[in-house]
Design an enzyme around this catalytic site. Sequence first.
Site, PDB file in Angstrom:
ATOM      1  N   GLY A 127       0.638  -1.351  -0.217  1.00 15.55           N
ATOM      2  CA  GLY A 127       0.070   0.571   0.100  1.00 15.55           C
ATOM      3  C   GLY A 127       1.489   1.179   0.224  1.00 15.55           C
ATOM      4  O   GLY A 127       0.488   2.387  -1.084  1.00 15.55           O
ATOM      5  N   TYR A 140       9.376   2.239   3.802  1.00 14.94           N
ATOM      6  CA  TYR A 140       9.925   0.917   3.981  1.00 14.94           C
ATOM      7  C   TYR A 140      12.212   1.634   3.644  1.00 14.94           C
ATOM      8  O   TYR A 140      12.665   0.671   3.645  1.00 14.94           O
ATOM      9  CB  TYR A 140       9.695   0.112   3.385  1.00 14.94           C
ATOM     10  CG  TYR A 140       8.362  -0.952   3.202  1.00 14.94           C
ATOM     11  CD1 TYR A 140       8.737  -1.450   4.145  1.00 14.94           C
ATOM     12  CD2 TYR A 140       7.180  -0.436   2.452  1.00 14.94           C
ATOM     13  CE1 TYR A 140       6.615  -2.366   4.532  1.00 14.94           C
ATOM     14  CE2 TYR A 140       5.879  -0.106   2.647  1.00 14.94           C
ATOM     15  CZ  TYR A 140       5.376  -1.103   3.895  1.00 14.94           C
ATOM     16  OH  TYR A 140       4.327  -1.694   3.605  1.00 14.94           O
ATOM     17  N   HIS A 187       8.255   3.357   8.300  1.00 17.86           N
ATOM     18  CA  HIS A 187       7.910   1.472   8.300  1.00 17.86           C
ATOM     19  C   HIS A 187       8.888   0.482   8.899  1.00 17.86           C
ATOM     20  O   HIS A 187       8.841  -0.640   9.848  1.00 17.86           O
ATOM     21  CB  HIS A 187       7.359   0.606   7.597  1.00 17.86           C
ATOM     22  CG  HIS A 187       6.084   1.881   7.276  1.00 17.86           C
ATOM     23  ND1 HIS A 187       5.402   1.942   7.528  1.00 17.86           N
ATOM     24  CD2 HIS A 187       5.186   1.396   5.738  1.00 17.86           C
ATOM     25  CE1 HIS A 187       4.233   2.265   7.572  1.00 17.86           C
ATOM     26  NE2 HIS A 187       4.154   2.084   6.057  1.00 17.86           N
TER      27      HIS A 187
HETATM   28  P1  FAD Z   1      -6.092  -3.375  -6.421  1.00 17.31           P
HETATM   29  O1  FAD Z   1      -7.192  -2.542  -5.383  1.00 17.31           O
HETATM   30  O2  FAD Z   1      -6.561  -4.845  -7.195  1.00 17.31           O
HETATM   31  O3  FAD Z   1      -5.356  -3.364  -7.620  1.00 17.31           O
HETATM   32  C1  FAD Z   1      -4.221  -1.614  -7.433  1.00 17.31           C
HETATM   33  C2  FAD Z   1      -6.151  -1.192  -9.031  1.00 17.31           C
HETATM   34  O4  FAD Z   1      -5.194  -1.632  -9.676  1.00 17.31           O
HETATM   35  C3  FAD Z   1      -6.730  -0.961  -9.106  1.00 17.31           C
HETATM   36  O5  FAD Z   1      -7.656   0.222  -9.733  1.00 17.31           O
HETATM   37  C4  FAD Z   1      -7.177  -2.276 -10.534  1.00 17.31           C
HETATM   38  O6  FAD Z   1      -8.126  -1.618 -11.369  1.00 17.31           O
HETATM   39  C5  FAD Z   1      -5.450  -2.332 -11.281  1.00 17.31           C
HETATM   40  N1  FAD Z   1      -5.116  -3.049 -12.132  1.00 17.31           N
HETATM   41  C6  FAD Z   1      -5.843  -4.507 -11.839  1.00 17.31           C
HETATM   42  N2  FAD Z   1      -5.323  -4.881 -13.167  1.00 17.31           N
HETATM   43  C7  FAD Z   1      -4.283  -3.835 -13.660  1.00 17.31           C
HETATM   44  C8  FAD Z   1      -3.348  -3.997 -14.621  1.00 17.31           C
HETATM   45  N3  FAD Z   1      -3.283  -5.000 -15.662  1.00 17.31           N
HETATM   46  N4  FAD Z   1      -2.213  -2.779 -15.396  1.00 17.31           N
HETATM   47  C9  FAD Z   1      -2.294  -2.107 -14.607  1.00 17.31           C
HETATM   48  N5  FAD Z   1      -3.480  -1.565 -13.294  1.00 17.31           N
HETATM   49  C10 FAD Z   1      -4.203  -2.613 -13.299  1.00 17.31           C
HETATM   50  N6  FAD Z   1       0.090  -1.839   2.620  1.00 17.31           N
HETATM   51  C11 FAD Z   1       1.461  -2.050   2.920  1.00 17.31           C
HETATM   52  O7  FAD Z   1       2.205  -1.002   2.779  1.00 17.31           O
HETATM   53  N7  FAD Z   1       1.344  -2.388   4.512  1.00 17.31           N
HETATM   54  C12 FAD Z   1       0.991  -3.334   5.588  1.00 17.31           C
HETATM   55  O8  FAD Z   1       1.016  -3.552   6.081  1.00 17.31           O
HETATM   56  C13 FAD Z   1      -0.949  -3.410   4.668  1.00 17.31           C
HETATM   57  N8  FAD Z   1      -1.231  -4.107   5.497  1.00 17.31           N
HETATM   58  C14 FAD Z   1      -3.074  -4.217   5.014  1.00 17.31           C
HETATM   59  C15 FAD Z   1      -3.251  -5.607   5.775  1.00 17.31           C
HETATM   60  C16 FAD Z   1      -4.666  -5.514   4.963  1.00 17.31           C
HETATM   61  C17 FAD Z   1      -5.681  -6.374   5.924  1.00 17.31           C
HETATM   62  C18 FAD Z   1      -5.659  -3.860   4.321  1.00 17.31           C
HETATM   63  C19 FAD Z   1      -6.323  -5.191   3.732  1.00 17.31           C
HETATM   64  C20 FAD Z   1      -4.462  -4.025   2.976  1.00 17.31           C
HETATM   65  C21 FAD Z   1      -3.232  -3.668   3.800  1.00 17.31           C
HETATM   66  N9  FAD Z   1      -1.929  -2.788   3.109  1.00 17.31           N
HETATM   67  C22 FAD Z   1      -0.653  -2.158   3.870  1.00 17.31           C
HETATM   68  C23 FAD Z   1      -1.913  -2.896   1.475  1.00 17.31           C
HETATM   69  C24 FAD Z   1      -2.983  -3.481   0.442  1.00 17.31           C
HETATM   70  O9  FAD Z   1      -0.960  -4.422   0.663  1.00 17.31           O
HETATM   71  C25 FAD Z   1      -2.556  -2.883  -0.529  1.00 17.31           C
HETATM   72  O10 FAD Z   1      -3.739  -2.762  -1.014  1.00 17.31           O
HETATM   73  C26 FAD Z   1      -2.056  -4.110  -2.330  1.00 17.31           C
HETATM   74  O11 FAD Z   1      -0.728  -4.570  -1.463  1.00 17.31           O
HETATM   75  C27 FAD Z   1      -3.077  -3.435  -3.003  1.00 17.31           C
HETATM   76  O12 FAD Z   1      -3.229  -4.287  -3.847  1.00 17.31           O
HETATM   77  P2  FAD Z   1      -4.161  -5.423  -4.632  1.00 17.31           P
HETATM   78  O13 FAD Z   1      -3.961  -6.658  -5.957  1.00 17.31           O
HETATM   79  O14 FAD Z   1      -4.813  -5.680  -3.483  1.00 17.31           O
HETATM   80  O15 FAD Z   1      -4.319  -4.012  -5.923  1.00 17.31           O
END
Ligand code: FAD
Length: 268
Positions: A146, A152, A158
Amino acid sequence: MNVLIVYAHHEPKSFNGALKDIAVAVLTEVGHQVKVSDLYAMNFKAIADRADFKEMLEPDYLKYGIEQRHAYENDALADDIKAEQEKLRWADLLILQFPIYWFSVPAILKGWVDRVFTTGFAYSKGMSYDTGGLKGKRAMLSFTTGDPFDTYAHNGRHGDIDIVLWPIQNGILRFVGFDVLPPFIAWSAARGGQEIRERHLVDYRGRLLALERTEPLFFHLAEDYNESWRLRPGIEARTPGQRTMARDECVSLRNAQVLQLGSSLLAE
Ligand code: FAD
């Protein structure tokens, strides 16, 4: 090369989904065999419990590690665990694909490790690190964050990403014998914007094409340690986990603070 991708994201349209899809496409294109364990789609059971054993040594008191060994040796592990172990036997390279959750892997992926890396199969007494059950194979983390890289960095809020990853890269992957390749990290996958995400996809493609030429991360070998598993005198600590303030230093720092507190109280 045989590649197993263990993929932990609940949304097929996610960026993690895109990274998994590109890995399958690129690796297949250059002639590798690829299998995917899509943990959410499989509804993979993440909880380690007595249902994991078809027979038990002590049904009245579950000692999970002991039952794991017994079941492994007696072909009594649950079928879903055996299927994942079979894929690992087949694989030359394991890729774990996930969004970072709480500085770690999502629970479903941690459950996969807890249940599949059984004692007897992945590790046991005298079978860990250089001699772990999966030695000779390679593994790599591919994950999204995120937050951006700066948070980092070694002095980021972090903390150093290499230290954040130490429990996974050393405590899990290296512990069971893998040679661990440097991770692929898609920083700020959600918040970074479309241009950054497209850049990540190009970079990942490059990393995938270079896999066979990629040097694993450094870990100390067994011979670097003394009989108490501490680095021998003269061996410089070269890993992120061991380079951080040694436990002795922390303890002596804490003791010094306690002593200081004690003497100032006495002086009052
Ligand atoms: P998504 O939200 O699924 O995708 C992001 C974007 O990419 C979307 O707009 C999607 O449409 C787009 N996309 C999809 N396919 C493509 C493509 N082919 N080309 C271009 N764009 C595309 N973060 C930290 O840094 N540290 C932590 O400790 C942390 N802890 C977390 C704990 C929890 C419980 C949660 C829910 C989140 C946490 N996060 C943390 C955040 C989390 O890591 C990020 O939300 C996650 O990594 C984002 O990846 P995603 O695949 O879910 O993204």
